[in-house]
Scaffold this active site. Structure first.
Site, PDB file in Angstrom:
ATOM      1  N   ASP A 126       0.789  -1.255   0.188  1.00  0.00           N
ATOM      2  CA  ASP A 126       0.013  -0.109  -0.075  1.00  0.00           C
ATOM      3  C   ASP A 126       1.030   1.194   0.195  1.00  0.00           C
ATOM      4  O   ASP A 126       1.883   1.334   0.612  1.00  0.00           O
ATOM      5  CB  ASP A 126      -0.957  -0.050   1.041  1.00  0.00           C
ATOM      6  CG  ASP A 126      -2.008   0.957   1.015  1.00  0.00           C
ATOM      7  OD1 ASP A 126      -3.205   0.544   1.087  1.00  0.00           O
ATOM      8  OD2 ASP A 126      -1.985   2.159   1.040  1.00  0.00           O
ATOM      9  N   HIS A 185     -11.421  -7.073 -13.070  1.00  0.00           N
ATOM     10  CA  HIS A 185     -11.936  -6.182 -12.264  1.00  0.00           C
ATOM     11  C   HIS A 185     -13.434  -6.424 -11.801  1.00  0.00           C
ATOM     12  O   HIS A 185     -14.296  -6.488 -12.438  1.00  0.00           O
ATOM     13  CB  HIS A 185     -12.298  -4.921 -13.356  1.00  0.00           C
ATOM     14  CG  HIS A 185     -12.740  -3.640 -12.543  1.00  0.00           C
ATOM     15  ND1 HIS A 185     -11.958  -2.982 -12.223  1.00  0.00           N
ATOM     16  CD2 HIS A 185     -14.134  -3.190 -12.286  1.00  0.00           C
ATOM     17  CE1 HIS A 185     -12.566  -1.888 -11.505  1.00  0.00           C
ATOM     18  NE2 HIS A 185     -13.849  -2.137 -11.653  1.00  0.00           N
ATOM     19  N   ASN A 200     -12.916  -3.152   2.704  1.00  0.00           N
ATOM     20  CA  ASN A 200     -13.867  -2.119   2.728  1.00  0.00           C
ATOM     21  C   ASN A 200     -14.571  -2.078   1.409  1.00  0.00           C
ATOM     22  O   ASN A 200     -14.262  -2.416   0.428  1.00  0.00           O
ATOM     23  CB  ASN A 200     -13.149  -0.474   2.733  1.00  0.00           C
ATOM     24  CG  ASN A 200     -12.184  -0.598   3.861  1.00  0.00           C
ATOM     25  OD1 ASN A 200     -12.529  -0.945   4.934  1.00  0.00           O
ATOM     26  ND2 ASN A 200     -11.214   0.227   3.804  1.00  0.00           N
ATOM     27  N   HIS A 219     -12.028  -1.118  -6.847  1.00  0.00           N
ATOM     28  CA  HIS A 219     -11.670  -2.515  -7.447  1.00  0.00           C
ATOM     29  C   HIS A 219     -11.430  -3.206  -6.235  1.00  0.00           C
ATOM     30  O   HIS A 219     -10.416  -3.013  -5.370  1.00  0.00           O
ATOM     31  CB  HIS A 219     -10.268  -2.261  -8.211  1.00  0.00           C
ATOM     32  CG  HIS A 219      -9.647  -3.525  -8.742  1.00  0.00           C
ATOM     33  ND1 HIS A 219      -9.332  -3.586 -10.145  1.00  0.00           N
ATOM     34  CD2 HIS A 219      -9.486  -4.847  -8.284  1.00  0.00           C
ATOM     35  CE1 HIS A 219      -8.813  -4.837 -10.593  1.00  0.00           C
ATOM     36  NE2 HIS A 219      -8.923  -5.517  -9.375  1.00  0.00           N
ATOM     37  N   HIS A 231     -10.247  -5.311  -3.311  1.00  0.00           N
ATOM     38  CA  HIS A 231      -9.032  -5.762  -2.602  1.00  0.00           C
ATOM     39  C   HIS A 231      -9.153  -6.012  -1.217  1.00  0.00           C
ATOM     40  O   HIS A 231      -9.929  -5.357  -0.555  1.00  0.00           O
ATOM     41  CB  HIS A 231      -7.972  -4.409  -2.625  1.00  0.00           C
ATOM     42  CG  HIS A 231      -8.831  -3.158  -2.313  1.00  0.00           C
ATOM     43  ND1 HIS A 231      -9.668  -2.238  -3.013  1.00  0.00           N
ATOM     44  CD2 HIS A 231      -8.347  -2.553  -1.043  1.00  0.00           C
ATOM     45  CE1 HIS A 231      -9.802  -1.145  -2.345  1.00  0.00           C
ATOM     46  NE2 HIS A 231      -9.196  -1.336  -1.158  1.00  0.00           N
TER      47      HIS A 231
HETATM   48  P1  AMP Z   1      -9.782   1.493   0.383  1.00  0.00           P
HETATM   49  O1  AMP Z   1      -9.795   2.616   1.208  1.00  0.00           O
HETATM   50  O2  AMP Z   1     -10.185   0.300   1.292  1.00  0.00           O
HETATM   51  O3  AMP Z   1     -10.566   1.403  -0.819  1.00  0.00           O
HETATM   52  O4  AMP Z   1      -8.279   1.315   0.135  1.00  0.00           O
HETATM   53  C1  AMP Z   1      -7.509   1.787  -0.810  1.00  0.00           C
HETATM   54  C2  AMP Z   1      -6.152   1.555  -0.742  1.00  0.00           C
HETATM   55  O5  AMP Z   1      -5.304   1.931  -1.942  1.00  0.00           O
HETATM   56  C3  AMP Z   1      -5.777   2.720   0.234  1.00  0.00           C
HETATM   57  O6  AMP Z   1      -4.868   2.196   1.558  1.00  0.00           O
HETATM   58  C4  AMP Z   1      -4.608   3.451  -0.601  1.00  0.00           C
HETATM   59  O7  AMP Z   1      -3.483   3.849   0.383  1.00  0.00           O
HETATM   60  C5  AMP Z   1      -4.102   2.543  -1.497  1.00  0.00           C
HETATM   61  N1  AMP Z   1      -3.603   2.851  -2.638  1.00  0.00           N
HETATM   62  C6  AMP Z   1      -4.297   3.973  -3.563  1.00  0.00           C
HETATM   63  N2  AMP Z   1      -3.375   4.033  -4.611  1.00  0.00           N
HETATM   64  C7  AMP Z   1      -2.413   3.363  -4.514  1.00  0.00           C
HETATM   65  C8  AMP Z   1      -1.504   3.046  -5.448  1.00  0.00           C
HETATM   66  N3  AMP Z   1      -1.169   3.774  -6.612  1.00  0.00           N
HETATM   67  N4  AMP Z   1      -0.280   1.946  -4.845  1.00  0.00           N
HETATM   68  C9  AMP Z   1      -0.542   1.385  -3.668  1.00  0.00           C
HETATM   69  N5  AMP Z   1      -1.687   1.671  -2.854  1.00  0.00           N
HETATM   70  C10 AMP Z   1      -2.624   2.569  -3.289  1.00  0.00           C
END
Ligand code: AMP
Length: 113
Positions: A30, A46, A86, A97, A99
């Site tokens: 992250d 996706h 989340n 997407h 995760h």
């Molecule tokens: P969520 O809030 O559950 O949708 O988590 C999205 C996560 O993606 C967050 O913890 C962000 O810090 C992470 N994130 C967003 N863009 C990137 C990126 N380019 N590379 C790695 N992590 C990312």
């Protein structure tokens, strides 16, 4: 999905620090870690969010969970970790997407919210 950050990470057009990759899933660090170890695991298909998991795509999710123990072991999380997903507005999902966050490397808080 052209405008999806994680699809771009999967296709390599946005860089990431990869932890694990196979034909179905990718795990990467992250960008804004919320624990000493904070890794995201995504399906290469996706799927927008947990609400979009179906019988047709659930093999990607099963595969993620089949690989998480080895990913966690490779990250040195032998004392345990937390898996977080989340979903939607109330779940504070910011990237649309699907995760799974793997969080660990320290004693995490007992309460989740
Ligand atoms: P969520 O809030 O559950 O949708 O988590 C999205 C996560 O993606 C967050 O913890 C962000 O810090 C992470 N994130 C967003 N863009 C990137 C990126 N380019 N590379 C790695 N992590 C990312």
């Amino acid at each position: 999905m052209n405008d999806c950050i994680f699809c771009k990470i999967i296709d390599g057009s946005i860089p990431s620090r990869k932890v694990y990759e196979d034909d179905k899933i990718l795990a990467f660090y992250d960008l804004e870690p919320q624990a000493p170890v904070h890794v995201l695991v995504v399906p290469k298909l996706h799927i927008a969010c947990a609400d979009e998991i179906t019988e047709d795509n659930v093999d990607y999710i099963a595969h993620i969970f089949a690989k998480i123990p080895a990913i966690a072991q490779s990250l040195g999380l032998e004392n345990g970790y937390r898996i977080v997903n989340n979903c939607g507005e109330h779940g504070c999902q910011s990237v649309k997407h699907l995760h799974f966050h793997i969080l660990g490397g320290t004693q995490l808080a007992g309460r989740m919210v």
